[in-house]
Design an enzyme around this catalytic site. Structure first.
Site, short mmCIF file in Angstrom:
data_model
loop_
_atom_site.label_atom_id
_atom_site.label_comp_id
_atom_site.label_asym_id
_atom_site.label_seq_id
_atom_site.Cartn_x
_atom_site.Cartn_y
_atom_site.Cartn_z
CG PHE A 136 9.19 2.66 1.41
CD1 PHE A 136 9.52 1.43 2.15
CD2 PHE A 136 7.99 2.47 0.61
CE1 PHE A 136 9.19 0.36 1.92
CE2 PHE A 136 7.76 1.23 0.16
CZ PHE A 136 8.33 0.00 0.90
CG ASP A 221 8.80 7.23 -4.92
OD1 ASP A 221 7.68 7.20 -5.44
OD2 ASP A 221 9.21 6.28 -4.38
CE LYS A 250 1.68 3.89 -1.82
NZ LYS A 250 1.20 2.66 -0.70
#
Ligand code: PMP
Length: 395
Positions: A136, A221, A250
């Site tokens: 993702f 990532d 995040k």
């Protein structure tokens, strides 16, 4: 008078299947809803609020910065951004930083940098990016194309050309996918939305070697697993590899919206002035927050605590596995753990919420545990007690 939920349903696009509570404030590892109910939070804004809520240093830095300057655009320099970038450089061993606003944007920027670099230094045909099945990377067009799960791509074609996928944790699959056109490999050291699936150490080291050998950029990532989440400042440090480009977001802002791309000096030369930009990216306000997060999370004592508490949490969940046959596997690193069940977990999550515990799934059958990094053992015990109670009741 309509409730906040009903008013929200009137005006929001239908993108989220929201839980039926309205959160109002937070403190430490707890959040409170509008009715005054208290919840132990093992979601932390989906691995965002590493310092928990109301962290004194973070709150003060943000408040002070609001009084000075929130935004001035990247037409000019601002000191909090330079300081946050200096900290990232010091903590990562990479050399150059670009700030943006979110994880998807960091992935977009990373892919653009890879193609720019390859176009400038490796040849015009090196344009392909290889990403992983089950990954993702975000919801913007490039990031959603790189995402290796069809459910996120349905109805969106045509997607971005030049991105293909191979099997995660399978070096042969990557070898097969790589060719003269490959410019970069994009990979999560731990797949987050894909069910908390860590890359095996040997595998990631092999990926790194294969990339180096073939002049292919290794792009990580770390939007979900970076900034202390695994008990290492960056997950790649746990794996002992040196990536060329890393995407962050995040946890970086501890709750204010900031993302970043980090790159080696050589690779960062792929960008020239005018090649990439963001109006808000790295503004003074969010960088004042990121600076505190990096100072606090970057301390070895805190990282060691995360590793210790992660080991403790994993042991408690593994104990549960002995009591409940429905639990298939407990996995992950540090405070990024997942518990795979042989059935959907939604009912358990709702049951926990009713008893004052917030949890989130990662896929239909996996419960994810990503509490604030400051969580304590007694809170882990409390969480496990509620979870066990709910699982016993549901049967
Ligand atoms: N990459 C990873 C690994 C993620 O987990 C996420 C968010 N879940 C993203 C990218 C996208 O981040 P954002 O929602 O901030 O765009």
């Amino acid at each position: 008078m309509l409730s906040v939920m009903d008013r929200g349903k009137e005006v929001f696009m239908n993108t989220y299947a929201q839980f039926p509570i309205v959160l109002e404030k937070g403190d430490g590892v707890y959040v409170y809803d509008q009715e005054g109910n208290k919840y132990l939070d093992f979601v932390a804004g989906i691995a965002v609020n590493g310092l928990g809520y109301n962290h004194a240093g973070l709150q003060k830095a943000l408040k002070d910065q609001v009084d000075k300057l929130t935004h001035c655009s990247n037409l000019y320099w601002n000191e909090p951004a330079v300081e946050a970038a200096e900290l990232l450089v010091k903590l990562s061993g990479l050399d150059k930083i670009f700030f943006c606003n979110s994880g998807a944007e960091a992935v977009e920027g990373a892919m653009k940098l890879a193609r720019k670099y390859a176009g400038k230094y490796l040849g015009p045909d090196k344009v392909e990016i290889i990403a992983m099945n089950n990954s993702f990377h975000g919801r913007t067009y490039g990031a959603v194309t790189a995402t290796g799960q069809l459910k996120y791509q349905k109805g969106l074609s045509p997607l971005l050309p030049g991105i293909k996928h191979c099997e995660y944790n399978d070096i042969e699959s990557l070898q097969e996918a790589m060719n003269d056109k490959t410019c970069a490999v994009l990979i999560e050291p731990i797949q987050g939305e894909g069910g908390i699936r860590p890359a095996e150490k040997d595998y990631l080291q092999e990926v790194s070697k294969l990339c180096k050998k073939n002049n292919v950029l290794l792009m990580l990532d770390e939007v979900q697993c970076g900034v202390g989440r695994t008990g290492y400042m960056f997950a790649y440090q746990r794996y002992g590899i040196e990536p060329d480009i890393v995407a962050l977001a995040k946890g970086l802002g501890g709750g204010v919206p900031i993302g970043a791309i980090m790159a080696s000096k050589k690779v960062a030369e792929g960008f020239s002035p005018g090649d990439h930009a963001s109006t808000y990216g790295g503004n003074a306000l969010v960088c004042a927050g990121a600076k505190v997060v990096l100072e606090v999370v970057g301390q070895e004592t805190l990282l060691e605590q995360v590793r210790k508490k992660g080991t403790y949490l994993k042991a408690q969940l593994t104990n549960l596995q002995e009591k409940f046959n429905d639990i298939i596997e407990v996995r992950g690193h540090g405070l990024m753990l997942g518990m795979e069940m042989n059935k959907p977990v939604k009912e358990i999550i709702l049951g926990c919420m009713a008893k004052g515990l917030l949890l989130v799934g990662s896929g239909e059958k996996i419960i994810r545990f990503v509490p604030p990094l400051i969580v304590e053992e007694k809170e882990i015990d409390f969480m496990v007690t509620i979870l066990e109670e709910v699982m016993s009741e549901i049967g």
